[in-house]
Design a protein around this motif. Sequence first.
Motif, short mmCIF file in Angstrom:
data_model
loop_
_atom_site.label_atom_id
_atom_site.label_comp_id
_atom_site.label_asym_id
_atom_site.label_seq_id
_atom_site.Cartn_x
_atom_site.Cartn_y
_atom_site.Cartn_z
N HIS A 256 7.18 36.64 -40.00
CA HIS A 256 7.23 38.03 -40.73
C HIS A 256 6.03 38.22 -41.48
O HIS A 256 5.27 37.27 -42.12
CB HIS A 256 8.32 37.82 -41.86
CG HIS A 256 8.41 39.29 -42.87
ND1 HIS A 256 8.94 40.42 -42.36
CD2 HIS A 256 7.89 39.10 -44.19
CE1 HIS A 256 8.89 40.91 -43.56
NE2 HIS A 256 8.44 40.45 -44.45
N ALA A 257 5.18 39.42 -41.42
CA ALA A 257 4.23 39.98 -42.22
C ALA A 257 2.86 39.11 -42.03
O ALA A 257 2.56 38.66 -41.17
CB ALA A 257 4.77 39.98 -43.81
N GLU A 258 2.01 39.37 -43.19
CA GLU A 258 0.72 38.57 -43.39
C GLU A 258 0.46 37.28 -42.83
O GLU A 258 -0.28 36.96 -41.97
CB GLU A 258 -0.18 38.78 -44.55
CG GLU A 258 -0.07 40.38 -45.19
CD GLU A 258 0.77 40.32 -46.16
OE1 GLU A 258 0.67 41.07 -47.37
OE2 GLU A 258 2.09 40.00 -46.27
N ASN A 259 1.44 36.38 -43.47
CA ASN A 259 1.25 35.08 -43.19
C ASN A 259 1.57 34.63 -41.65
O ASN A 259 1.07 33.90 -41.19
CB ASN A 259 2.22 34.37 -43.93
CG ASN A 259 1.81 34.11 -45.42
OD1 ASN A 259 0.66 33.58 -45.54
ND2 ASN A 259 2.66 34.23 -46.37
N ALA A 260 2.18 35.54 -40.80
CA ALA A 260 2.92 35.07 -39.53
C ALA A 260 1.62 35.88 -38.57
O ALA A 260 1.65 35.81 -37.55
CB ALA A 260 4.11 35.79 -39.17
N ALA A 261 0.86 36.75 -39.08
CA ALA A 261 0.12 37.73 -38.06
C ALA A 261 -1.14 36.64 -37.65
O ALA A 261 -1.93 36.49 -38.42
CB ALA A 261 -0.33 38.82 -38.72
N PRO A 262 -1.14 36.42 -36.24
CA PRO A 262 -2.33 35.81 -35.98
C PRO A 262 -3.75 36.49 -35.76
O PRO A 262 -3.41 37.79 -35.79
CB PRO A 262 -1.92 35.52 -34.37
CG PRO A 262 -0.78 36.61 -34.15
CD PRO A 262 -0.20 37.08 -35.29
N GLU A 263 -4.82 35.81 -35.70
CA GLU A 263 -6.13 36.47 -35.83
C GLU A 263 -6.33 37.40 -34.71
O GLU A 263 -6.61 38.55 -34.82
CB GLU A 263 -7.02 35.39 -35.77
CG GLU A 263 -7.27 34.56 -36.81
CD GLU A 263 -7.75 35.05 -38.26
OE1 GLU A 263 -8.80 35.94 -37.93
OE2 GLU A 263 -7.30 35.10 -39.37
#
Length: 278
Positions: A256-263
């Motif tokens: 979920h969201a920013e923390n989970a978004a990979p580079e």
Amino acid sequence: MSTGPAGHVARSTHRPNGETGGGPPTAPVRTFLRTADGVPIDSVYEPGPGAGAPGEPVFVVAHGFTGDADRPHVRRVARAFSRHGAVVTFSFRGHGASGGLSTVGDREVLDLAAVVAWARELGHTRVATVGFSMGGSVVLRHAGLGLDGGTDAVVSVSAPARWFYRGTAPMRRLHWLVTRPAGRLVGRYGLRTRIHRRQWDPVPVSPVEAVPRIAPTPLLIVHGERDGYFPLDHPRMLAAAAGEHGELWVEPDMGHAENAAPEELLHRIGDWVAGRAG
């Protein structure tokens, strides 16, 4: 949680370093913007690799609930997008150094409208909004309402399609946080998020209701297969409402969201915006 119609924004009168049309700033700028309903919003501008070129896109990043402009996960997103254009981060009302109280996605459209207006005043002709979770719902509603002329591209990541969803344990905990006095105390002192105590009245237009109004602005909907807050029926509802003008990316193994978004995903989003904004 509304106290009046969220349909107009007062443009910022702040002109950093006296710039009035000579192109975007070439150095970072931090200031407080004032929304149409008088809330000060802590906002940060960072130039991109184009060194202030007017045609360079600017990414306006709308964080999730309990985030703010200085949170590490928000800074990570900003760093990734800074390879593709200028970046504006800010703290929603009730978050970080901004004033006011969080209305959890309702009047936050006024915060975003003030920031988008500022990005254009700084000289950018190509403005994209990228929102995560609560911020994802806000960028959809902001674009659908057409506030301050809208934006040139919209990206919504991990957003809900409809209000009052309680089908997962994390969302049940969030509803407790928002609706109960003890929860709001935890929000204020444990999560540095000041939450409005009144319920929405009237209930704002939902994200899925706003989406059809976004066309013809390019729209990208991103969602993780392992999102623990909102299952895949949410992005699919949004994509169905968008029709042919929207694009859906379902990301394997993403939460979920920013923390989970990979580079890698953030850079793909950056490339998508650069190719479609304006």
